[in-house]
Structures are given as C-alpha cells and as structure tokens.
Design a protein around this motif. Structure first.
Motif, short mmCIF file in Angstrom:
data_model
loop_
_atom_site.label_atom_id
_atom_site.label_comp_id
_atom_site.label_asym_id
_atom_site.label_seq_id
_atom_site.Cartn_x
_atom_site.Cartn_y
_atom_site.Cartn_z
N ASP A 65 0.68 -1.42 0.03
CA ASP A 65 -0.22 0.44 0.16
C ASP A 65 0.53 1.36 -0.17
OD1 ASP A 65 -1.40 2.08 0.74
OD2 ASP A 65 -2.87 0.77 2.25
N VAL A 66 0.23 2.31 -0.87
CA VAL A 66 1.63 3.50 -0.96
C VAL A 66 1.78 4.07 -0.06
CG1 VAL A 66 1.40 3.61 -3.59
CG2 VAL A 66 -0.23 4.77 -2.24
N ARG A 67 0.73 3.89 0.88
CA ARG A 67 0.20 4.06 2.54
C ARG A 67 1.76 3.83 3.31
NH1 ARG A 67 -5.46 3.53 3.79
NH2 ARG A 67 -4.99 2.06 2.62
N HIS A 68 2.22 3.13 3.30
CA HIS A 68 3.13 2.48 3.78
C HIS A 68 4.36 3.25 3.69
CE1 HIS A 68 5.10 -0.44 6.47
NE2 HIS A 68 6.43 -0.77 5.13
N ALA A 69 4.67 3.52 2.69
CA ALA A 69 5.97 3.83 2.82
C ALA A 69 5.77 6.07 3.14
CB ALA A 69 6.59 4.27 0.79
N ALA A 70 4.12 6.34 2.63
CA ALA A 70 4.51 7.28 2.85
C ALA A 70 4.22 8.35 4.60
CB ALA A 70 2.93 7.74 2.49
N SER A 106 9.49 2.62 -0.97
CA SER A 106 8.25 3.16 -2.36
C SER A 106 7.62 2.22 -3.39
CB SER A 106 8.61 4.45 -3.01
OG SER A 106 8.70 5.33 -1.80
N LEU A 107 6.72 2.13 -3.72
CA LEU A 107 5.92 1.06 -4.92
C LEU A 107 6.46 1.26 -6.43
CD1 LEU A 107 3.01 -0.25 -3.53
CD2 LEU A 107 4.88 -0.84 -3.32
N PRO A 108 7.42 0.90 -6.96
CA PRO A 108 7.23 1.41 -8.52
C PRO A 108 6.36 2.22 -8.94
CG PRO A 108 7.60 -0.76 -8.48
CD PRO A 108 6.74 -1.16 -7.58
N GLY A 109 6.35 3.37 -9.51
CA GLY A 109 5.76 4.14 -10.09
C GLY A 109 4.52 5.60 -9.03
N ASP A 110 4.90 5.15 -7.89
CA ASP A 110 5.15 5.76 -6.53
C ASP A 110 4.98 7.25 -6.75
OD1 ASP A 110 3.30 7.36 -4.34
OD2 ASP A 110 4.80 6.34 -2.96
N PRO A 111 4.19 8.12 -7.14
CA PRO A 111 3.50 9.58 -7.09
C PRO A 111 3.81 10.75 -6.66
CG PRO A 111 1.32 9.36 -7.03
CD PRO A 111 2.27 7.52 -6.60
N VAL A 112 4.26 10.39 -4.92
CA VAL A 112 5.04 10.74 -4.00
C VAL A 112 6.38 10.44 -3.94
CG1 VAL A 112 2.77 11.88 -3.03
CG2 VAL A 112 3.88 9.12 -2.62
N LEU A 113 7.12 9.32 -4.40
CA LEU A 113 8.39 9.03 -4.11
C LEU A 113 9.31 10.07 -4.12
CD1 LEU A 113 10.88 7.42 -4.01
CD2 LEU A 113 10.82 7.11 -7.05
N PRO A 114 9.29 11.72 -5.02
CA PRO A 114 10.19 12.28 -4.76
C PRO A 114 10.16 13.04 -3.22
CG PRO A 114 8.68 12.79 -6.84
CD PRO A 114 8.44 11.45 -6.60
N ARG A 115 8.77 13.41 -2.87
CA ARG A 115 8.38 13.54 -1.45
C ARG A 115 9.56 13.12 -1.11
NH1 ARG A 115 2.57 15.68 -1.32
NH2 ARG A 115 1.99 16.92 -3.25
N HIS A 116 9.47 11.40 -0.52
CA HIS A 116 10.33 10.93 -0.04
C HIS A 116 11.61 11.04 -0.25
CE1 HIS A 116 6.59 9.17 0.37
NE2 HIS A 116 6.28 8.21 -0.35
N MET A 117 12.29 11.19 -1.18
CA MET A 117 13.66 11.71 -1.18
C MET A 117 13.63 13.02 -0.73
SD MET A 117 13.88 10.08 -5.49
CE MET A 117 15.77 10.21 -5.93
N SER A 118 13.05 13.63 -0.74
CA SER A 118 13.02 15.47 -0.57
C SER A 118 13.26 14.91 1.78
CB SER A 118 11.93 16.45 -1.41
OG SER A 118 12.34 17.47 -0.98
N ASP A 156 1.97 23.54 -13.18
CA ASP A 156 1.00 22.86 -11.55
C ASP A 156 0.96 22.85 -10.57
OD1 ASP A 156 1.85 20.92 -12.37
OD2 ASP A 156 0.44 19.53 -13.43
N ALA A 157 0.30 22.18 -9.45
CA ALA A 157 1.15 21.65 -7.81
C ALA A 157 2.57 21.40 -8.13
CB ALA A 157 0.18 21.05 -7.76
N GLN A 158 2.19 20.08 -9.31
CA GLN A 158 3.87 19.61 -9.45
C GLN A 158 4.79 20.60 -9.62
OE1 GLN A 158 2.35 15.91 -12.25
NE2 GLN A 158 2.36 14.83 -10.21
#
Length: 270
Positions: A65-70, A106-118, A156-158
């Motif tokens: 679940d992407v929320r685990h990494a989040a 983070s799962l493949p294609g997770d759109p918020v991976l950059p936030r985790h990296m940051s 946009d926001a991204q």
C-alpha cells in the motif's frame, strides 16, 4: 505550511465505510493534521501525537500500500521536526533511518516518491549541518538531483514542487561549495537558485527566501575571489530582507549577512 501527503484514500473502494469515516480513522491523515497544527502553535504534545499516529500507520498499512512508504516518510519528517526542536541526536538518526526505509519501500510508479526522497535529503542536510560529514551532503545532493530527474516539468502543483526541489538542490550545493571553497559547485548552486527564483511568483511566500538563496550562492562566489558578483549578492539580500515579514526568523541572519556584504564592498571599493 501545506498538507504534505494529501488526504489518504482507501486502497480499494470495496469498503462499507464512507470516505469521511475512513479519513477520520486514517492514521496518515490524522498524523498530517496534527503536524499542521503543530506548525501553527508549536505545542510539543501535537508533535508527539503526530508521531504516535504515524507509528500506528506503519503497523496497519500493508507494504503493498503506497501509504506504508508515505507513513515512513512522515516519520522521517516528524523526527526531523523533533530534532529541530530538542536537538536530540536520536531523533536525527531516526529521521534518516525512516527516510531511507520510505525510499526503499516505495512502490514502482509511486507519484510521491520525490517527496520521500526530499524528506530524506533534508534530514541528511541536517546531519551535515551538525557534523560536517561530507557523505551526508553528497547523498542529499544526489537525492535532490534524483527528485528533479523523475518529476514532471509543468506549471501546476507538481511544477511548484519541482521548483522547491530545485531550490533545495541549490541550498545543498551552496553548503558543500562554501565548505570546500569550490567555485564550480557554487556556480551550479547559483544556476539552480536562479532557476528556482525565476519560476517563483513575486507574491509567493517563498520568494524572499529564494532571493536570499541566490544571494548566498553569489556571496559564496565572492568569497572565492569573484568580486564581480558582490553587487548582485547585495541586491538579492536587500530585496529578500524587504520582502520578509517583520518577525520572520530569517531576518536577523539576512540583516547580518547584508552588513557583511556592505562592509566588503566598502573595503574593496566595489
């Protein structure tokens, strides 16, 4: 301070709960709400409660679940905030550890991976600030570069988040360049700081700080002997100071640096 992870959604719509009921029980959403409340009033009880909610999230969200990494990334951010408040080395160690886990899981294609990296990069930057460990700032720089590599370009926001990461990269490069007195690194810091400033609207709350960031990179170049950047550095700090709110915590440092620049200009007659 904006919501970092947004409102979490159920992994599947196959649930009897309404969205509102789900969100009320969602540890990640609760943790982020508490973090935002802490940012407004600084009550340490809110920060501790945010940490507890995020710890619960790690336990209840499955790893697919992407929320685990989040939630791991949220713990990275929250322990960094705790470090900033109490200066406990244990918090900074935990921030880096949770940040690494968030990126790794983070799962493949997770759109918020950059936030985790940051989040991880910011924690590593704190490590560097307190220890001057070169590996930490090098890893932070690599992570910020990685964010830019995978983030889309847009308005946009991204797109706004991309500008923030460009500014973060400039800040990390500035730290390393100043320590090593390396003109090439400082030139790159100035290039990224200039790009971030260019893409930041004049009325954006980060505009004054991005003026100061560019001024810092230019001042670093001055300190390597590039005195032709002195006037531009002074201009950036002057404009940044003018735009900063009266009680902003950065004002004293900006005022002090501006005084140093003016002293240097008088000393060298430039």
């Amino acid at each position: 301070m904006p919501r970092w992870f947004g409102r979490s959604k159920p992994k599947s719509d196959d649930t009897a709960q309404t969205s509102a009921e789900y969100e009320n029980l969602d540890p990640l959403a609760v943790s982020d709400d508490l973090r935002l409340a802490y940012s407004r009033n600084g009550d340490p009880k809110l920060l501790r409660a945010a940490l507890q909610a995020a710890e619960l999230g790690v336990a209840v969200y499955p790893t697919d679940d992407v929320r685990h990494a989040a939630t791991l990334s949220a713990l990275c951010m929250l322990h960094r905030l705790s470090w900033e408040r109490d200066r406990s080395a244990a918090d900074l160690i935990k921030a880096v550890d949770y940040g690494r886990q968030a990126v790794d899981k983070s799962l493949p294609g997770d759109p918020v991976l950059p936030r985790h990296m940051s989040s991880l990069a910011t924690a590593l930057q704190e490590v560097y600030d307190s220890t001057r460990d070169q590996e930490s700032i090098d890893e932070a720089i690599a992570l910020y570069r990685g964010c830019l590599d995978i983030m889309p370009v847009g308005v946009d926001a991204q797109g706004e988040e991309r500008v923030a990461q460009e500014s973060n990269l400039a800040d990390s490069l500035l730290r390393k360049g100043r320590t090593l007195n390396d003109g090439a690194i400082l030139n790159e810091a100035a290039r990224h700081a200039r790009a971030a400033l260019r893409d930041t609207p004049d009325d954006h709350p980060m505009h004054p700080l991005r003026l100061v960031n560019l001024g810092g990179a230019l001042l670093g170049l001055v300190q390597t002997g590039r005195r032709e950047h002195m006037a531009a550095a002074e201009d950036m700090y002057t404009r940044g100071l003018r735009e900063l709110p009266e009680r902003h915590p950065a004002r004293p440092g900006v005022e002090q640096t501006l005084a140093v620049i003016r002293g240097l200009r008088g000393q060298f007659g430039v």
